[in-house]
Design an enzyme around this catalytic site. Structure first.
Site, PDB file in Angstrom:
ATOM      1  N   HIS A   1      -8.319  -4.310  -0.902  1.00  0.00           N
ATOM      2  CA  HIS A   1      -7.120  -3.881  -0.390  1.00  0.00           C
ATOM      3  C   HIS A   1      -6.664  -4.532   0.510  1.00  0.00           C
ATOM      4  O   HIS A   1      -7.252  -4.495   1.787  1.00  0.00           O
ATOM      5  CB  HIS A   1      -7.122  -2.380  -0.289  1.00  0.00           C
ATOM      6  CG  HIS A   1      -5.641  -1.783  -0.312  1.00  0.00           C
ATOM      7  ND1 HIS A   1      -4.845  -1.660  -0.930  1.00  0.00           N
ATOM      8  CD2 HIS A   1      -5.307  -1.204   0.889  1.00  0.00           C
ATOM      9  CE1 HIS A   1      -3.648  -1.150  -0.601  1.00  0.00           C
ATOM     10  NE2 HIS A   1      -3.948  -0.690   0.584  1.00  0.00           N
TER      11      HIS A   1
ATOM     12  N   SER B   1       0.719  -1.212  -0.164  1.00  0.00           N
ATOM     13  CA  SER B   1       0.001   0.009   0.080  1.00  0.00           C
ATOM     14  C   SER B   1       0.769   1.231  -0.067  1.00  0.00           C
ATOM     15  O   SER B   1       1.688   1.428  -1.052  1.00  0.00           O
ATOM     16  CB  SER B   1      -1.004  -0.055   1.214  1.00  0.00           C
ATOM     17  OG  SER B   1      -1.883   0.943   1.083  1.00  0.00           O
TER      18      SER B   1
ATOM     19  N   GLU C   1      -9.045  -3.532  -5.478  1.00  0.00           N
ATOM     20  CA  GLU C   1      -8.294  -2.670  -4.575  1.00  0.00           C
ATOM     21  C   GLU C   1      -9.228  -1.523  -4.297  1.00  0.00           C
ATOM     22  O   GLU C   1      -9.151  -1.003  -2.938  1.00  0.00           O
ATOM     23  CB  GLU C   1      -7.041  -1.955  -5.259  1.00  0.00           C
ATOM     24  CG  GLU C   1      -6.055  -3.141  -5.627  1.00  0.00           C
ATOM     25  CD  GLU C   1      -5.292  -3.336  -4.565  1.00  0.00           C
ATOM     26  OE1 GLU C   1      -5.352  -2.722  -3.431  1.00  0.00           O
ATOM     27  OE2 GLU C   1      -3.906  -3.957  -4.700  1.00  0.00           O
TER      28      GLU C   1
END
Length: 560
Positions: free
Chosen positions: A479, A243, A369
């Site tokens: 995500h 991330s 995501e």
């Protein structure tokens, strides 16, 4: 209600990095003596667990407090005396996470629990936080010259800390030894939110932008200086992040005209690449609001005034700025921006110029995501709402024709949205799946594809896509759902270990199938699936080709 409970459990696990349930900490009958390592004239005492030794929270920079707040990090002076490195010290100050008031109460309650579980791992926090951690095989000596992986945590540049990954990191080193490919694991705390990514014309003038990235860079230099004392080889360092940490990895590859200064020889990017950002002046509105909230608006030097504000007052003001669960989603208030020092131009522009470190890399995404960050905009109900959102947040300087083209690539048709391949299911709101596709593509999927297209003919690269956890209600393979695959007992962990050792994820030992190198003439990715019989397959990397190409182009023209 059952769906919400499942959502809470999985999100809490993925975001807080649950330990794998089938692995227990190794114990021994007699407690071994506490391990020590000498750095300069200082002796650090760590802890031993099973076959690994950990040295936690070693200061690598002077505390960025008082007049050092909002300044470049300064290296820690020569170590002298005795230090305890047996436990984690505070994370850097965290930004408060809040949810929009219009969310369904049941879903909001579930997400609040997720946020609480995240803070259980990140707090306590303190401005005195620039520390580094090392996990090594117990039998490693300064002569071992083992490869090194340096982990950069994620958290939207707003939250995060190394303590979250303590036990999983030890298990990763243990696993590397089981594979006969031992390695050293390093992680560092860095400043997040406004303390690490303050942005304004004043910040540019003072040359103090992207302080969180500067912290990371200083930590990488610390590794070069000291990792051999733990048994590591400073010439065999791989940087790895997830991330915000993954985005950071890509930015370390493109800063300094692509000169990596021999700080690393390989890179792993897990959900993140060169993001589409413009100048620090784009953060002026947030800077001005912060200055006003703490009473510095009449100061001749607002930046210096901010350095003198009581920390808790400053923190309370920072907490009012939008976080990644706010309505604007991934159009973040505090994130890396072009500051003229660490980033001289928008990241995509630097990639197109070829100013990128020429090192092998692995890069991958979760399929869905953007779903986690689209939840806060579920009150958008029709096409005009979406158009207004794009005009206000993502594309304020785009023409009407460009926004029309964006909406054509991301149609108002639920089966085309994210969670992908789920038809009309998972519609939290009329525009939710559409927004989730846009959020995920602009920040995660498009930068990955763009980076590969511009680098795969220059260096060895490997790509993956995680479609696991598709069954999670509303958010699918969102995500962070691949973190357990990397830190738990998953196959990605073994690929990472082999890459750190060999600059190639393939090998004859451990889980996995043969992973082909990315080839621009026939681009392929390793896909992780929810399948007992085919948990991994090789598939063409051609999903949403036109949309991702468009997103890359519009990002080059209109960075955030």
């Amino acid at each position: 209600m059952q769906k919400v409970k499942l959502l809470t459990a999985v999100l809490a696990c993925s975001l807080a990095v649950c330990g794998a349930p089938d692995q227990q900490p190794l114990t021994s009958v007699s407690k071994p003596p506490a391990p020590t390592v000498q750095l300069d004239k200082g002796v650090f005492t760590g802890v031993q667990k099973g076959n690994t030794q950990s040295f936690m929270s070693i200061p690598y920079a002077l505390p960025p407090i008082g007049n050092r707040r909002f300044r470049l990090p300064e290296p820690y002076p020569v170590y002298e005396g005795y230090y305890s490195a047996t436990s984690f010290k505070p994370s850097c100050p965290q930004q408060a996470m809040t949810m929009p008031g219009w969310l369904d109460n049941e879903l909001k309650h579930a997400l609040d629990k997720v946020v609480d579980s995240m803070y259980d791992h990140f707090t306590p926090d303190s401005e005195d936080c620039l520390t580094i951690n090392v996990v090594k095989p117990a039998d490693a000596t300064p002569l071992s010259k083992l490869p090194v992986v340096v982990w950069i945590f994620g958290g939207g540049f707003q939250v995060g800390g190394t303590a979250t990954y303590g036990d999983p990191s030890e298990k990763m080193v243990e696993r590397s030894m089981q594979l006969g490919q031992p390695m050293i694991y390093v992680s560092m705390n860095y400043r997040v939110s406004a303390l690490g990514f303050l942005a304004s014309k004043e910040v540019r003038a003072a040359g103090v932008g992207n302080l969180g990235l500067q912290d990371q860079r200083l930590a990488l230099k610390w590794v070069q200086k000291y990792v051999s004392n733990f048994g590591g080889d400073p010439s065999k360092v791989t940087i790895w992040g997830q991330s915000a940490g993954s985005i950071s990895v890509s930015l370390h590859m493109i800063t300094n005209n692509g000169n990596h200064e021999n700080l690393f020889r390989g890179a792993i990017m897990q959900s993140g690449g060169p993001i589409p950002v413009a100048g620090v002046e784009n953060g002026q509105v947030y800077y001005d609001d912060l200055v006003k909230r703490v009473g510095c608006q009449n100061s001749r030097d607002t930046l210096q005034c901010l350095r003198g504000i009581d920390f808790r007052l400053l923190q309370a003001a920072i907490d009012t700025s939008p976080n990644f669960f706010a309505f604007q989603g991934l159009v973040l208030a505090w994130l890396p921006r072009v500051d003229g020092v660490f980033l001289r131009e928008p990241p995509q522009h630097l990639v197109l110029k070829g100013e990128v470190a020429k090192v092998p890399f692995m890069t991958g995404n979760c399929d869905d995501e953007g779903t986690l960050f689209a939840i806060s905009s579920t009150n958008l109900t029709h096409n005009n709402h979406m158009r207004d959102y794009l005009r206000q947040f993502m594309l304020p300087k785009a023409s009407d024709a460009q926004i029309d083209l964006m909406l054509r690539h991301y149609p108002d048709f639920a089966p085309a949205g994210s969670p992908f391949d789920t038809g009309f299911r998972n519609m939290l709101g009329p525009q939710f799946k559409r927004m989730a596709a846009i959020q995920g593509d602009i920040v995660f999927h498009s930068p990955r594809r763009f980076f590969l297209k511009n680098m795969a003919d220059k260096v060895k690269t490997w790509s993956w896509l995680s479609k696991r956890e598709k069954s999670i209600p509303f958010i699918g393979a969102t995500h962070a759902t691949d973190i357990l695959n990397a830190f738990g007992t998953g196959e990605l962990r073994d690929y990472i270990i082999r890459f750190v050792n060999n600059l190639d994820p393939n090998g004859n030992r451990g889980l996995g199938i043969r992973w082909p190198q990315y080839d621009l003439s026939k681009p392929q990715s390793l896909e992780f699936q929810d399948s007992t019989f085919f948990p991994m397959v090789i598939k063409p990397d051609d999903h949403r080709k036109d949309a991702l190409d468009f997103m890359a182009n519009i990002s080059i023209l209109h960075p955030l």
